[in-house]
Design a protein around this motif. Structure first.
Motif, PDB file in Angstrom:
ATOM      1  N   TYR A  97       0.847  -1.189   0.000  1.00 21.47           N
ATOM      2  CA  TYR A  97       0.000   0.000   0.000  1.00 21.47           C
ATOM      3  C   TYR A  97       0.886   1.244   0.000  1.00 21.47           C
ATOM      4  CZ  TYR A  97      -3.922  -3.051   1.247  1.00 21.47           C
ATOM      5  OH  TYR A  97      -4.880  -4.040   1.248  1.00 21.47           O
ATOM      6  N   TYR A  98       0.531   2.220  -0.818  1.00 22.31           N
ATOM      7  CA  TYR A  98       1.348   3.425  -0.977  1.00 22.31           C
ATOM      8  C   TYR A  98       0.504   4.683  -0.834  1.00 22.31           C
ATOM      9  CZ  TYR A  98       4.982   0.427  -3.017  1.00 22.31           C
ATOM     10  OH  TYR A  98       5.930  -0.537  -3.220  1.00 22.31           O
ATOM     11  N   ILE A  99       1.190   5.765  -0.496  1.00 21.72           N
ATOM     12  CA  ILE A  99       0.621   7.111  -0.583  1.00 21.72           C
ATOM     13  C   ILE A  99       1.493   7.887  -1.550  1.00 21.72           C
ATOM     14  CG2 ILE A  99       0.119   9.265   0.623  1.00 21.72           C
ATOM     15  CD1 ILE A  99      -0.397   7.706   3.136  1.00 21.72           C
ATOM     16  N   ASP A 100       0.894   8.395  -2.617  1.00 16.88           N
ATOM     17  CA  ASP A 100       1.638   9.150  -3.628  1.00 16.88           C
ATOM     18  C   ASP A 100       1.815  10.583  -3.132  1.00 16.88           C
ATOM     19  OD1 ASP A 100       2.851  10.197  -5.814  1.00 16.88           O
ATOM     20  OD2 ASP A 100       1.174   9.887  -7.200  1.00 16.88           O
ATOM     21  N   LEU A 101       3.043  10.928  -2.763  1.00 17.07           N
ATOM     22  CA  LEU A 101       3.329  12.257  -2.209  1.00 17.07           C
ATOM     23  C   LEU A 101       3.688  13.275  -3.286  1.00 17.07           C
ATOM     24  CD1 LEU A 101       5.474  11.225   0.893  1.00 17.07           C
ATOM     25  CD2 LEU A 101       3.009  11.648   0.770  1.00 17.07           C
ATOM     26  N   SER A 102       3.707  12.863  -4.560  1.00 23.23           N
ATOM     27  CA  SER A 102       4.120  13.788  -5.623  1.00 23.23           C
ATOM     28  C   SER A 102       3.149  14.963  -5.762  1.00 23.23           C
ATOM     29  CB  SER A 102       4.227  13.043  -6.956  1.00 23.23           C
ATOM     30  OG  SER A 102       2.971  12.508  -7.338  1.00 23.23           O
ATOM     31  N   GLY A 103       1.873  14.742  -5.439  1.00 24.90           N
ATOM     32  CA  GLY A 103       0.891  15.823  -5.579  1.00 24.90           C
ATOM     33  C   GLY A 103       0.643  16.591  -4.301  1.00 24.90           C
ATOM     34  N   LEU A 104       1.349  16.262  -3.226  1.00 24.92           N
ATOM     35  CA  LEU A 104       1.159  16.950  -1.950  1.00 24.92           C
ATOM     36  C   LEU A 104       1.856  18.307  -1.985  1.00 24.92           C
ATOM     37  CD1 LEU A 104      -0.162  16.280   0.826  1.00 24.92           C
ATOM     38  CD2 LEU A 104       2.125  15.702   1.632  1.00 24.92           C
ATOM     39  N   THR A 105       1.103  19.385  -1.796  1.00 26.27           N
ATOM     40  CA  THR A 105       1.654  20.740  -1.843  1.00 26.27           C
ATOM     41  C   THR A 105       1.391  21.456  -0.520  1.00 26.27           C
ATOM     42  OG1 THR A 105      -0.377  21.750  -2.713  1.00 26.27           O
ATOM     43  CG2 THR A 105       1.171  20.804  -4.312  1.00 26.27           C
ATOM     44  N   ALA A 106       1.874  22.706  -0.448  1.00 21.44           N
ATOM     45  CA  ALA A 106       1.671  23.504   0.770  1.00 21.44           C
ATOM     46  C   ALA A 106       0.195  23.764   1.036  1.00 21.44           C
ATOM     47  CB  ALA A 106       2.423  24.829   0.636  1.00 21.44           C
ATOM     48  N   ARG A 107      -0.629  23.750  -0.011  1.00 20.67           N
ATOM     49  CA  ARG A 107      -2.069  23.969   0.180  1.00 20.67           C
ATOM     50  C   ARG A 107      -2.729  22.830   0.943  1.00 20.67           C
ATOM     51  NH1 ARG A 107      -2.267  25.681  -5.814  1.00 20.67           N
ATOM     52  NH2 ARG A 107      -2.265  23.433  -6.027  1.00 20.67           N
ATOM     53  N   ASP A 108      -2.053  21.682   0.949  1.00 22.48           N
ATOM     54  CA  ASP A 108      -2.602  20.524   1.652  1.00 22.48           C
ATOM     55  C   ASP A 108      -2.153  20.460   3.109  1.00 22.48           C
ATOM     56  OD1 ASP A 108      -3.823  19.498  -0.759  1.00 22.48           O
ATOM     57  OD2 ASP A 108      -1.805  18.894  -1.388  1.00 22.48           O
ATOM     58  N   LEU A 109      -1.331  21.405   3.536  1.00 25.23           N
ATOM     59  CA  LEU A 109      -0.841  21.458   4.912  1.00 25.23           C
ATOM     60  C   LEU A 109      -1.372  22.718   5.576  1.00 25.23           C
ATOM     61  CD1 LEU A 109       2.882  20.478   4.233  1.00 25.23           C
ATOM     62  CD2 LEU A 109       0.968  18.955   4.732  1.00 25.23           C
ATOM     63  N   GLU A 110      -2.108  22.556   6.681  1.00 20.43           N
ATOM     64  CA  GLU A 110      -2.699  23.686   7.393  1.00 20.43           C
ATOM     65  C   GLU A 110      -2.177  23.722   8.829  1.00 20.43           C
ATOM     66  OE1 GLU A 110      -6.857  22.991   7.146  1.00 20.43           O
ATOM     67  OE2 GLU A 110      -6.892  22.890   4.954  1.00 20.43           O
ATOM     68  N   TRP A 111      -1.944  24.954   9.291  1.00 24.94           N
ATOM     69  CA  TRP A 111      -1.383  25.121  10.634  1.00 24.94           C
ATOM     70  C   TRP A 111      -2.353  25.920  11.492  1.00 24.94           C
ATOM     71  CZ3 TRP A 111       1.912  23.307  13.964  1.00 24.94           C
ATOM     72  CH2 TRP A 111       2.319  24.091  15.038  1.00 24.94           C
ATOM     73  N   ASN A 112      -2.749  25.350  12.617  1.00 29.20           N
ATOM     74  CA  ASN A 112      -3.595  26.032  13.573  1.00 29.20           C
ATOM     75  C   ASN A 112      -2.705  26.505  14.725  1.00 29.20           C
ATOM     76  OD1 ASN A 112      -5.378  26.602  15.802  1.00 29.20           O
ATOM     77  ND2 ASN A 112      -6.983  25.539  14.658  1.00 29.20           N
TER      78      ASN A 112
END
Length: 237
Positions: A97-112
């Motif tokens: 099982y894999y998670i494709d991190l190639s499409g992960l961008t800063a928009r997908d990371l949120e900081w509270n």
């Protein structure tokens, strides 16, 4: 002059067409040689060798692995219904099982900032194609009054295809996908620990969400993209 240019243009077009046809024939021959031509020794005996191989980079994170044993069956009918044969095979299989991190961008990371929480909106976990290890078969049972060579080959092909399909269906079952997502969640939390520690946020909380969860999750508080947080942190040093 125009006629000369026209003739030259026609010659160039014909030359390009010949090159394209030649290239297509070369590619076709290379594929035929790879898939169907048997490599032999000087005495004519077939030899075990690598015919073609290619290595490439990957941006996928392996998060879990499913191992099991599959029983696969197949039937074959020939000779106007007179020659019936069947085969049962048991063999181990593995699905990564894999998670494709190639499409992960800063928009997908949120900081509270208030709760010191990093929210990772990750792509879903995906199972790879099953790896059925036919070299480690524990059972092979073939039945039939007379099994021809063609029937044996067809039974073997069907058994492999059925095993692949059954293993893939098991890997994509809701229960297995849920388990793989939990492993994926833990892997991403661990992966994010290093950049958070480098930004001085080593004690921050990390929440990983997958697409199926985000459809129903309640809205988080107003958040700041993690790239802005890291940029502000660097400016403050």
């Amino acid at each position: 002059m125009a006629d000369v240019l026209k003739r030259h243009g026609a010659i160039i077009a014909v030359a390009l067409l010949i090159l394209m046809v030649g290239a297509a024939m070369l590619v076709g021959w290379q594929r035929y040689d790879r898939d169907y031509v048997v490599s032999v020794e000087e005495d004519g005996s077939a030899v075990t060798k690598i015919i073609a191989e290619k290595i490439s980079g990957a941006s996928a994170l392996r998060v879990s692995q499913l191992n099991g044993t599959v029983q696969s069956t197949a039937q074959d009918v020939r000779g106007f219904g007179w020659l019936k044969s069947d085969q049962v095979v048991k063999m181990p299989y593995r699905v990564d099982y894999y998670i494709d991190l190639s499409g992960l961008t800063a928009r997908d990371l949120e900081w509270n900032a208030q709760t010191r929480t990093l929210i990772v909106n990750a792509p879903d976990v995906m199972p790879d194609m099953p790896n059925v290890d036919e070299s480690r078969r524990t059972l092979v049972r073939t039945g039939g009054l007379f099994v021809t060579r063609e029937a044996g080959e067809e039974l073997s092909r069907k058994v492999s295809a059925h095993a692949q399909a059954r293993a893939a269906a098991s890997a994509r079952s809701p229960e297995r996908m849920a388990q793989a997502r939990e492993y994926g969640r833990a892997a991403l939390v661990k992966l994010m620990a290093a950049p958070l520690a480098a930004a001085g946020q080593g004690d921050a909380r990390v929440i990983v969400t997958f697409p199926t969860e985000r459809r129903s999750k309640e809205q988080w508080d107003v958040t700041t993209p993690i790239n802005e947080v890291l940029a502000n942190k660097r400016q403050g040093r």
